[in-house]
Design a protein around this motif. Structure first.
Motif, mmCIF file in Angstrom:
data_model
loop_
_atom_site.group_PDB
_atom_site.id
_atom_site.type_symbol
_atom_site.label_atom_id
_atom_site.label_comp_id
_atom_site.label_asym_id
_atom_site.label_seq_id
_atom_site.Cartn_x
_atom_site.Cartn_y
_atom_site.Cartn_z
ATOM 1 N N ASP A 147 4.978 -1.755 0.319
ATOM 2 C CA ASP A 147 5.458 -1.201 1.367
ATOM 3 C C ASP A 147 6.585 -1.666 1.841
ATOM 4 O OD1 ASP A 147 5.818 -1.404 4.373
ATOM 5 O OD2 ASP A 147 3.756 -0.775 4.648
ATOM 6 N N ASP A 151 6.887 8.847 0.612
ATOM 7 C CA ASP A 151 6.385 7.418 0.488
ATOM 8 C C ASP A 151 7.751 6.486 0.131
ATOM 9 O OD1 ASP A 151 3.510 7.721 1.040
ATOM 10 O OD2 ASP A 151 3.513 8.605 -1.023
ATOM 11 N N ARG A 167 0.824 -1.375 -0.049
ATOM 12 C CA ARG A 167 -0.158 0.067 -0.150
ATOM 13 C C ARG A 167 0.959 1.200 0.085
ATOM 14 N NH1 ARG A 167 -0.032 2.146 5.281
ATOM 15 N NH2 ARG A 167 0.664 0.597 6.810
ATOM 16 N N ARG A 168 0.512 2.378 -0.561
ATOM 17 C CA ARG A 168 0.970 3.493 -0.127
ATOM 18 C C ARG A 168 0.897 4.042 1.038
ATOM 19 N NH1 ARG A 168 4.326 5.500 -3.148
ATOM 20 N NH2 ARG A 168 3.634 7.480 -3.830
ATOM 21 N N ARG A 169 1.840 4.809 1.446
ATOM 22 C CA ARG A 169 2.096 5.326 2.969
ATOM 23 C C ARG A 169 1.820 6.996 2.987
ATOM 24 N NH1 ARG A 169 5.048 2.306 6.107
ATOM 25 N NH2 ARG A 169 6.623 4.066 6.525
ATOM 26 N N THR A 224 8.825 6.409 11.819
ATOM 27 C CA THR A 224 8.010 5.517 10.975
ATOM 28 C C THR A 224 7.377 4.533 12.201
ATOM 29 O OG1 THR A 224 9.255 3.600 10.592
ATOM 30 C CG2 THR A 224 9.030 5.556 9.222
ATOM 31 N N SER A 264 7.287 -4.789 4.125
ATOM 32 C CA SER A 264 6.634 -6.265 3.688
ATOM 33 C C SER A 264 7.668 -7.307 3.250
ATOM 34 C CB SER A 264 5.499 -5.968 2.794
ATOM 35 O OG SER A 264 6.085 -5.557 1.380
#
Length: 481
Positions: free
Chosen positions: A141, A393, A10-12, A59, A144
């Motif tokens: 991600d 991102d 996913r985008r962050r 983060t 991940s």
């Protein structure tokens, strides 16, 4: 979609964007930021480098030197003006071999500081991997992990080895400190055997292989037959040991010049079968061909790769062609495209469009840069490199480029006296083909300003050495500016 360990790709933006914006606002108000030295401050061959300023981005995984922002740390010496930078480029490239294109950008604004034939589309060689890294950052991600699993269905004696995109598997036990070899097929076999024992499965077990994560031709039509024969690139599989290479007899990584298997997926499956047979004490076979895992499948065991940002950094640092193609197909799947040659092409172009990067004259053929039919401009490469650095991102993906004079494909670069000023002060992606020399990255000037650059030389037959020296000397002169 590839199986991953914690959350889906996913985008962050929801987390990092506001954080970085807040840090930059604080910088503008108070003239300073919470900053730490980046890796560029490390000693290079005994020579202390100047600190390069980066914003430390908090983060959920901790603090990382993730996003470079030159304007976040104002300097009393703002660096050379545009005319000086253009003079450097013009002087250093005068009389250079072949045809040269150059773009130098301001890191903060993206403004062009200097250029030469920047709109001419040229063969980028491995600088193409910069676009792959940006595409991976766009859709996956960074924390991940890619999972290789074993699943079963109604027949407990039939199990399926499911490829999840990890092509850096070790044949034996995984090394928790390694990127290439983090997950091990022996570990997977042990866990599978334990699961079968718990289920009281006795007798012969048949192992099928599911590589349906990727589709279409395993070889890009744009790759030269001689490059495939020489092992520079190979048929792409979502399952492989040591980035599509044959392990040494003692199970170690053979290195970049290692032999390529005829079929990387089947070679890895065969290794898993042998390890499982040792564990079970009975005969395990790999069924012929490749098969989808059964419906209503149950997972028996899994092993997981190093985080994706570490795999991407390894790809950039080692200029690993097969890994670039693999990660690009994984990213294409995450982008909603097939994990195929065309899926990769579309995913890269969509990423460039998402970052408003000018694609005039561009022809995107592959993810590795092995296709001589690739065409990009230095303007495009410079913009993509800048996006890796400033896009929140992108996070740690932007820190994966080799360090001048110290790591990866830049270890032996900037070695001449008139090149040494850039050692420890530039990170960049190298590129070399028979008639191509390219370099795209960023460099810190004496006053602390950071410039993004891209240089491509085409038509340098027999003069790759002089062309490479010209590129390195140009970057070194920029560092002194």
């Amino acid at each position: 979609m590839p199986q991953q360990s914690s959350r889906p790709p996913r985008r962050r933006r929801s987390l990092l964007g506001p954080v970085v914006a807040g840090l930059l606002i604080v910088a503008l108000i108070f003239g300073s930021v919470w900053a730490i030295p980046a890796v560029l401050a490390e000693t290079v061959a005994g020579e202390p480098g100047r600190p390069m300023t980066v914003v430390s981005v908090p983060t959920e995984q901790g603090k990382l030197p993730g996003v470079l922002d030159a304007a976040a740390s104002p300097s009393e010496n703002p660096g050379a003006d545009d005319e000086v930078i253009q003079d450097i480029v013009s002087a250093e490239l005068a009389g250079a071999p072949g045809s040269a294109s150059v773009t130098v950008l301001d890191t903060q604004s993206g403004r062009v500081r200097a250029e030469r034939a920047a709109g001419e589309a040229r063969i980028p060689a491995s600088n193409q991997k910069t676009l792959t890294a940006l595409t991976v950052a766009e859709h996956l991600d960074p924390y991940s992990r890619l999972a290789t699993t074993v699943e079963t269905g109604d027949d407990p004696h039939r199990i399926t080895l499911v490829a999840g995109g990890d092509t850096l598997l070790a044949p034996g036990k995984g090394d928790p400190d390694a990127v290439n070899g983090r997950a091990g097929l022996e570990d997977l076999a042990e866990r599978t055997a334990s699961a079968l024992t718990e289920r009281d499965v006795q007798g012969e077990v048949t192992v099928s292989l599911d590589t349906s994560l990727f589709s279409g031709p395993a070889l890009n039509p744009g790759w030269a037959t001689e490059d495939v024969a020489a092992g520079e690139i190979t048929a792409v599989s979502p399952l492989a040991m040591y980035s599509h290479r044959v392990p040494t007899p003692d199970g170690k990584d053979p290195g970049p010049r290692g032999e390529r298997p005829d079929n990387a997926g089947e070679a890895a499956a065969g290794e898993f079968r042998d390890r499982l047979q040792d564990q079970l004490g009975t005969r395990a076979t790999v069924s012929a061909g490749e098969h989808a895992r059964p419906e209503e499948a149950v997972e028996l065991a899994r092993v997981e790769s190093a985080p994706l940002h570490e795999q991407a950094a390894y790809m950039l640092e080692q200029s690993d062609n097969s890994l670039a193609e693999t990660l690009a197909r994984v990213a294409a799947r995450a982008a909603g495209e097939p994990g195929s040659v065309t899926g990769v092409q579309r995913a890269i172009r969509a990423t460039l469009e998402a970052h408003s990067i000018d694609m005039a004259g561009a022809d995107i053929i592959d993810a590795s840069g092995m296709a001589v039919s690739n065409r990009v401009t230095t303007g495009l490469l410079a913009q993509a490199t800048r996006a890796l650095l400033i896009d929140p991102d992108a996070g740690p993906y932007g820190q994966g480029l080799p360090l001048g004079g110290a790591t990866g494909t830049l270890t032996d670069r900037f070695d001449d006296p008139d090149e040494r000023a850039a050692r420890g002060l530039t990170r960049a992606k190298t590129g070399t083909l028979n008639s191509v020399v390219s370099l795209s990255g960023y460099v810190q000037q004496a006053g602390g300003e950071v410039l993004v650059y891209s240089v491509i030389f085409n038509d340098v037959q027999g003069q790759t050495g002089p062309a490479r020296d010209t590129v390195d000397r140009t970057v070194a002169t920029l560092a002194q500016g």
